[in-house]
Design a protein around this motif. Sequence first.
Motif, PDB file in Angstrom:
ATOM      1  N   LYS A 197       1.225   4.451  -2.878  1.00  0.00           N
ATOM      2  CA  LYS A 197       0.326   5.455  -3.052  1.00  0.00           C
ATOM      3  C   LYS A 197       0.577   6.617  -3.590  1.00  0.00           C
ATOM      4  O   LYS A 197       2.082   7.010  -3.248  1.00  0.00           O
ATOM      5  CB  LYS A 197      -0.464   5.768  -1.809  1.00  0.00           C
ATOM      6  CG  LYS A 197       0.330   6.303  -0.691  1.00  0.00           C
ATOM      7  CD  LYS A 197      -0.661   6.351   0.672  1.00  0.00           C
ATOM      8  CE  LYS A 197       0.237   6.865   1.605  1.00  0.00           C
ATOM      9  NZ  LYS A 197       0.845   8.332   1.524  1.00  0.00           N
ATOM     10  N   ASN A 239      -8.205   0.627  -3.054  1.00  0.00           N
ATOM     11  CA  ASN A 239      -6.729   0.866  -2.458  1.00  0.00           C
ATOM     12  C   ASN A 239      -5.810   0.178  -3.761  1.00  0.00           C
ATOM     13  O   ASN A 239      -5.450  -0.946  -3.681  1.00  0.00           O
ATOM     14  CB  ASN A 239      -6.430   0.050  -1.425  1.00  0.00           C
ATOM     15  CG  ASN A 239      -5.197   0.609  -0.777  1.00  0.00           C
ATOM     16  OD1 ASN A 239      -4.153   0.624  -1.450  1.00  0.00           O
ATOM     17  ND2 ASN A 239      -4.873   0.420   0.581  1.00  0.00           N
ATOM     18  N   ASN A 269       1.024  -0.791   5.135  1.00  0.00           N
ATOM     19  CA  ASN A 269       1.167   0.643   5.077  1.00  0.00           C
ATOM     20  C   ASN A 269       0.592   1.818   6.076  1.00  0.00           C
ATOM     21  O   ASN A 269       0.863   2.569   6.633  1.00  0.00           O
ATOM     22  CB  ASN A 269       1.211   1.228   3.762  1.00  0.00           C
ATOM     23  CG  ASN A 269       1.702   2.683   3.480  1.00  0.00           C
ATOM     24  OD1 ASN A 269       2.680   2.782   3.859  1.00  0.00           O
ATOM     25  ND2 ASN A 269       0.552   3.515   3.139  1.00  0.00           N
ATOM     26  N   LYS A 270      -0.771   1.357   5.972  1.00  0.00           N
ATOM     27  CA  LYS A 270      -1.764   2.575   6.683  1.00  0.00           C
ATOM     28  C   LYS A 270      -1.475   2.414   8.357  1.00  0.00           C
ATOM     29  O   LYS A 270      -1.531   1.390   8.716  1.00  0.00           O
ATOM     30  CB  LYS A 270      -3.096   2.323   6.568  1.00  0.00           C
ATOM     31  CG  LYS A 270      -3.591   2.414   5.197  1.00  0.00           C
ATOM     32  CD  LYS A 270      -5.057   2.090   4.936  1.00  0.00           C
ATOM     33  CE  LYS A 270      -5.666   2.358   3.403  1.00  0.00           C
ATOM     34  NZ  LYS A 270      -6.793   2.167   3.264  1.00  0.00           N
ATOM     35  N   GLU A 277      -5.111  -4.243   2.726  1.00  0.00           N
ATOM     36  CA  GLU A 277      -3.506  -4.308   2.706  1.00  0.00           C
ATOM     37  C   GLU A 277      -3.113  -5.804   3.216  1.00  0.00           C
ATOM     38  O   GLU A 277      -2.200  -6.284   2.637  1.00  0.00           O
ATOM     39  CB  GLU A 277      -2.755  -3.169   3.390  1.00  0.00           C
ATOM     40  CG  GLU A 277      -3.218  -1.803   2.630  1.00  0.00           C
ATOM     41  CD  GLU A 277      -2.585  -0.788   3.393  1.00  0.00           C
ATOM     42  OE1 GLU A 277      -2.665   0.115   2.736  1.00  0.00           O
ATOM     43  OE2 GLU A 277      -1.870  -0.943   4.213  1.00  0.00           O
ATOM     44  N   ALA A 285      -4.686   5.109  -2.055  1.00  0.00           N
ATOM     45  CA  ALA A 285      -4.826   4.363  -0.708  1.00  0.00           C
ATOM     46  C   ALA A 285      -5.944   4.388  -0.237  1.00  0.00           C
ATOM     47  O   ALA A 285      -6.059   4.039   1.021  1.00  0.00           O
ATOM     48  CB  ALA A 285      -3.524   5.012   0.310  1.00  0.00           C
ATOM     49  N   GLY A 300       0.812  -1.064   0.050  1.00  0.00           N
ATOM     50  CA  GLY A 300      -0.137   0.064   0.105  1.00  0.00           C
ATOM     51  C   GLY A 300       0.865   1.155   0.115  1.00  0.00           C
ATOM     52  O   GLY A 300       0.289   2.306  -0.045  1.00  0.00           O
ATOM     53  N   LYS A 349      -6.878  -1.441   7.712  1.00  0.00           N
ATOM     54  CA  LYS A 349      -6.136  -1.608   6.262  1.00  0.00           C
ATOM     55  C   LYS A 349      -6.170  -3.100   6.082  1.00  0.00           C
ATOM     56  O   LYS A 349      -5.385  -3.796   5.786  1.00  0.00           O
ATOM     57  CB  LYS A 349      -4.756  -1.266   6.739  1.00  0.00           C
ATOM     58  CG  LYS A 349      -4.279  -1.771   8.151  1.00  0.00           C
ATOM     59  CD  LYS A 349      -2.775  -1.278   8.169  1.00  0.00           C
ATOM     60  CE  LYS A 349      -2.355  -1.424   9.586  1.00  0.00           C
ATOM     61  NZ  LYS A 349      -3.197  -0.779  10.742  1.00  0.00           N
TER      62      LYS A 349
END
Length: 520
Positions: free
Chosen positions: A170, A187, A222-223, A231, A181, A167, A228
């Motif tokens: 982005k 996403n 990532n988040k 992800e 994202a 992710g 998430k």
Amino acid sequence: MKKKLVAGLILALSAVTVCPAAAFASTDHYTDSSVVGKDNGWDEWSSSWETTAADFTKVSLTPGADDTELNFAWYSEKTDSQATPVVHFGTDKDNLETFEGTSGDVDQDLTGDKAYEYNHVTVTGLEPNTTYYYTVEKNGEQTEVTEYTTKGMDTVKILYVGDPQVGASKGQTQDGAELSAEDGAANTAAKNDGFAWSRTLDTALAENPDLNFVISAGDQVNKTGKPKEEEYASYLSAEALTSLPVATTIGNHDSLNADYAYHFNNPNNTENGKTAAGGDYYYSYGQGLFIVLNTNNYNVAEHQKTIEEAVAAYPDAAWRIVTIHQDIYGSGLDHSDTDGMILRTQLTPVFDSNDIDVVLQGHDHTYSRSKMLYGDGQTHGKYEFRLNEDGSDYDWDHATNVDTEEQITLAPEDGDTDAQAALDAFKQDNNCYTIEDVEGNTVTDPQGILYMTANSASGSKYYELVPTQQDYIAARSQNWLPSYSVITMTADQFSIDTYQITEDGKAEAIDDTFTIEKTK
């Protein structure tokens, strides 16, 4: 146990010439899966992305407390019936043994208010060089039978990777559009990076079919501090992971939610070093003791307890390997001279006193290998990072001196001489290491510790190298390509080879083999 070192063929690899980027910013380079996967499954992956992004129930495998165990974790949708945390496992696919575990509710704030339960199960009694089969139960329904084959234990091969961070691409441009994202199937960054992560695993396995397991140095997703699940769904959808356990590390992007602890069933979990994602853990495998620290918690006294507990549990291990996310000895522009080294003054003497042989790191999205290092025996300050005001992320702009409460600005404004002086003093205080005086490509029974930093395994995000290579770094690289390392461990040797994956899918070495040998 006095450390016995490893020998290393060191390619005097000169760093790629780069233009320094602004601190705390990723580069414009990333792995575009629509390009590298054009003839290798990208269209199929894209067409199934909506289904993949919505499937939060993929199984993850983790090494158990020792090499006779295997840990499972997965989500099941919550229904009127109770969760069934059950794995069926054995050598006869028509007569599998039943192993039961535990389950619990998943925080629905993380799953769009849809109710799930997590399931954690440990399978025991594994033998080396044996083919097994397994299914898991999702609300009483068994999944399809999957094959799992153990490898030998006299020589253990480990895939070491850094920051898949699914992710993180982005904002990059793909096919004329900006990768997003947003949540769920929107996403598109997670879509891109999940394919690239799977490609790296497949490439490494094709070159090394005898891999025992994977070590990830953190930032699986990532988040930060946000839902998430798409992800994690993308990360766990890699076909290789159905038969390849991963010992994950909690990265700063994983740290602030419980979703990590739901998805990964780590062995010997401790109460030390905890954040919302979990704490420190450890396990034994072959001739190695592996200790995984959640260094997003800056309480080094707790990490020391974990190390001492692990050493007491497995005192005869030939090798002691620590994995942390933050690279206290790295060479990337974004982190290595600021937040990456934040725990250097505290962890270095703890690692020394517990005869740690190798420290595996991530976070910096560049590759580096240190010289053999040990502490200088002097007294230094203690530093940590703290959360920002709303607790949604770490305050990346400041380091805090634990004893004096001084706030150190990591990127002072031009002309702020006081802030610059404080930053210079902080960096000077972190020169707390000694470079062992050794020559050649083979080091035997060293006093020092080897510190590795892995580049991104997916290529979702890269950073520049610092303009001037630090004196503690032996080799480093940034070629804007995903990379991985292969560790080969026996009773008296620990070797590491590192590769990058070219656009046409070839694995090519970026450093010569480095080997540590022990004779006592």
